[in-house]
Design a protein around this motif. Structure first.
Motif, PDB file in Angstrom:
ATOM      1  N   VAL A  46     -64.700 -82.805 -12.831  1.00 59.07           N
ATOM      2  CA  VAL A  46     -64.641 -83.074 -14.267  1.00 59.07           C
ATOM      3  C   VAL A  46     -63.525 -84.075 -14.542  1.00 59.07           C
ATOM      4  O   VAL A  46     -62.386 -83.882 -14.105  1.00 59.07           O
ATOM      5  CB  VAL A  46     -64.391 -81.776 -15.069  1.00 59.07           C
ATOM      6  N   ALA A  47     -63.863 -85.131 -15.247  1.00 61.04           N
ATOM      7  CA  ALA A  47     -62.872 -86.130 -15.654  1.00 61.04           C
ATOM      8  C   ALA A  47     -62.793 -86.159 -17.166  1.00 61.04           C
ATOM      9  O   ALA A  47     -63.782 -85.885 -17.864  1.00 61.04           O
ATOM     10  CB  ALA A  47     -63.238 -87.512 -15.117  1.00 61.04           C
ATOM     11  N   ALA A  48     -61.628 -86.487 -17.684  1.00 61.94           N
ATOM     12  CA  ALA A  48     -61.443 -86.555 -19.131  1.00 61.94           C
ATOM     13  C   ALA A  48     -60.569 -87.745 -19.487  1.00 61.94           C
ATOM     14  O   ALA A  48     -59.782 -88.229 -18.664  1.00 61.94           O
ATOM     15  CB  ALA A  48     -60.820 -85.257 -19.659  1.00 61.94           C
ATOM     16  N   ALA A  49     -60.719 -88.206 -20.707  1.00 64.75           N
ATOM     17  CA  ALA A  49     -59.875 -89.261 -21.247  1.00 64.75           C
ATOM     18  C   ALA A  49     -59.393 -88.822 -22.624  1.00 64.75           C
ATOM     19  O   ALA A  49     -60.121 -88.128 -23.351  1.00 64.75           O
ATOM     20  CB  ALA A  49     -60.643 -90.577 -21.343  1.00 64.75           C
ATOM     21  N   ALA A  50     -58.178 -89.209 -22.970  1.00 59.44           N
ATOM     22  CA  ALA A  50     -57.614 -88.823 -24.263  1.00 59.44           C
ATOM     23  C   ALA A  50     -56.730 -89.938 -24.791  1.00 59.44           C
ATOM     24  O   ALA A  50     -56.043 -90.628 -24.014  1.00 59.44           O
ATOM     25  CB  ALA A  50     -56.812 -87.530 -24.135  1.00 59.44           C
ATOM     26  N   MET A  51     -56.741 -90.094 -26.094  1.00 55.73           N
ATOM     27  CA  MET A  51     -55.903 -91.085 -26.768  1.00 55.73           C
ATOM     28  C   MET A  51     -55.207 -90.384 -27.930  1.00 55.73           C
ATOM     29  O   MET A  51     -55.861 -89.926 -28.871  1.00 55.73           O
ATOM     30  CB  MET A  51     -56.765 -92.238 -27.282  1.00 55.73           C
ATOM     31  N   LEU A  52     -53.900 -90.247 -27.837  1.00 61.17           N
ATOM     32  CA  LEU A  52     -53.129 -89.553 -28.849  1.00 61.17           C
ATOM     33  C   LEU A  52     -52.607 -90.536 -29.896  1.00 61.17           C
ATOM     34  O   LEU A  52     -52.299 -91.686 -29.577  1.00 61.17           O
ATOM     35  CB  LEU A  52     -51.953 -88.813 -28.209  1.00 61.17           C
ATOM     36  N   PRO A  53     -52.499 -90.100 -31.152  1.00 58.25           N
ATOM     37  CA  PRO A  53     -51.980 -90.996 -32.189  1.00 58.25           C
ATOM     38  C   PRO A  53     -50.487 -91.252 -32.021  1.00 58.25           C
ATOM     39  O   PRO A  53     -49.777 -90.495 -31.357  1.00 58.25           O
ATOM     40  CB  PRO A  53     -52.269 -90.235 -33.483  1.00 58.25           C
ATOM     41  N   GLU A  54     -50.023 -92.317 -32.644  1.00 58.74           N
ATOM     42  CA  GLU A  54     -48.597 -92.632 -32.625  1.00 58.74           C
ATOM     43  C   GLU A  54     -47.824 -91.625 -33.476  1.00 58.74           C
ATOM     44  O   GLU A  54     -48.384 -90.952 -34.335  1.00 58.74           O
ATOM     45  CB  GLU A  54     -48.363 -94.042 -33.180  1.00 58.74           C
ATOM     46  N   GLY A  55     -46.525 -91.552 -33.230  1.00 57.97           N
ATOM     47  CA  GLY A  55     -45.658 -90.743 -34.064  1.00 57.97           C
ATOM     48  C   GLY A  55     -45.754 -89.255 -33.812  1.00 57.97           C
ATOM     49  O   GLY A  55     -46.286 -88.791 -32.805  1.00 57.97           O
ATOM     50  N   LYS A  56     -45.258 -88.490 -34.778  1.00 54.73           N
ATOM     51  CA  LYS A  56     -45.156 -87.040 -34.635  1.00 54.73           C
ATOM     52  C   LYS A  56     -46.506 -86.364 -34.465  1.00 54.73           C
ATOM     53  O   LYS A  56     -46.616 -85.343 -33.790  1.00 54.73           O
ATOM     54  CB  LYS A  56     -44.426 -86.446 -35.850  1.00 54.73           C
ATOM     55  N   ARG A  57     -47.555 -86.905 -35.097  1.00 54.16           N
ATOM     56  CA  ARG A  57     -48.866 -86.257 -34.985  1.00 54.16           C
ATOM     57  C   ARG A  57     -49.357 -86.230 -33.547  1.00 54.16           C
ATOM     58  O   ARG A  57     -50.098 -85.326 -33.152  1.00 54.16           O
ATOM     59  CB  ARG A  57     -49.885 -86.973 -35.872  1.00 54.16           C
ATOM     60  N   GLY A  58     -48.924 -87.189 -32.734  1.00 54.64           N
ATOM     61  CA  GLY A  58     -49.348 -87.237 -31.348  1.00 54.64           C
ATOM     62  C   GLY A  58     -48.501 -86.402 -30.412  1.00 54.64           C
ATOM     63  O   GLY A  58     -48.785 -86.335 -29.211  1.00 54.64           O
TER      64      GLY A  58
END
Length: 269
Positions: A46-58
């Motif tokens: 299983v492979a996954a990709a993720a992109m977190l938002p900038e700043g505190k929300r990430g």
């Protein structure tokens, strides 16, 4: 022509330091990719990709390399990643495809597919350990990236939780092997079950220990899997906010201690 000033990433900067440095350079959407199940002899890759938002929300509390978290902590982090991520995706490679194409080829293809499935296009890509080409964006392979970059750690949690849920469901279909406990990794209990019962359709026949248990150890890796195997399909459904579904099933009843998963995963490189 002037070259840009060198960027120094200090380890004490923490899990978010690398992404923040890239964002200061103009790469706002930084994606990470990782896999789970590379060292297992049964179950999917299983492979996954993720992109977190900038700043505190990430910034997600408890976020770390998935192998260093307890199952309950992984579930909490998984929920937060799914809720906060700008984009995320999961790709499942079944054992038969691993046998047919080879582990490393499948590993790179799965991470490439997971990154390509993101609904927001990344400006920069970080991958755990292995470079992945053909992404249409600059990227960097980071040694032990799941302990260095937050987006890679987030991807590792997505992949690990998805795969663990699938292995728990497989335990219901194949109760003789203890998949809910060892998740398909080569433990003493799993090896004993392989010797006693032989492999099932969810084992990777290209692996030597499975081939020996099946009596097909004298065949080339891609010719070891029997021509016909029967297995009930796992239940998958579209996951809200993600581009690929997650597996059904409940977490295992007994939670292994912190670090047990790391022992079972072994060194990936």
């Amino acid at each position: 022509m002037l070259t840009p000033a060198r960027t120094v990433i200090r380890r004490e900067g923490g899990l978010y330091a690398l992404e923040r440095a890239l964002q200061r350079r103009g790469f706002r959407n930084v994606a990470g990719a990782d896999e789970a199940g590379r060292g297992a002899c049964a179950g999917p890759l299983v492979a996954a990709a993720a992109m977190l938002p900038e700043g505190k929300r990430g910034e997600i509390a408890e976020l770390a390399d998935s192998k260093l978290l307890t199952p309950l902590a992984r579930e909490r982090v998984y929920a937060e990643v799914v809720k906060r991520a700008l984009a995320w995706s999961v790709v499942v490679i079944p054992p038969a495809e691993v046998d047919q194409r080879g582990l490393h080829v499948c590993n790179l293809a799965a991470m490439r597919r997971a990154l390509a499935s993101l609904t927001t296009r990344p400006d920069y890509v970080l991958t755990d350990g292995f470079p992945v080409d053909g992404l249409g964006a600059p990227g960097l392979a980071v040694w032990k990236g799941d302990r260095i970059a937050a987006c890679v750690a987030a991807a590792s949690v997505l992949a690990k939780v998805t795969r663990d849920r699938m292995m728990v469901e497989l335990d219901g279909q194949y109760p003789d092997y203890g998949f809910a406990e060892h998740k398909g990794y080569i433990t003493d209990e799993h090896s004993a079950a392989l010797t006693k019962h032989g492999p099932c359709a969810e084992h990777r026949f290209s692996y030597v220990n499975v081939a020996v248990a099946s009596g097909r150890g004298n065949r080339p890796p891609r010719a070891r899997r029997p021509a016909v195997t029967t297995a009930e399909p796992l239940t998958l459904w579209p996951a809200e906010g993600g581009t690929v579904g997650v597996a059904s099933g409940e977490p295992p009843g007994r939670s292994p201690a912190v670090g047990e998963d790391e022992v079972m995963e072994g060194e990936k490189r």
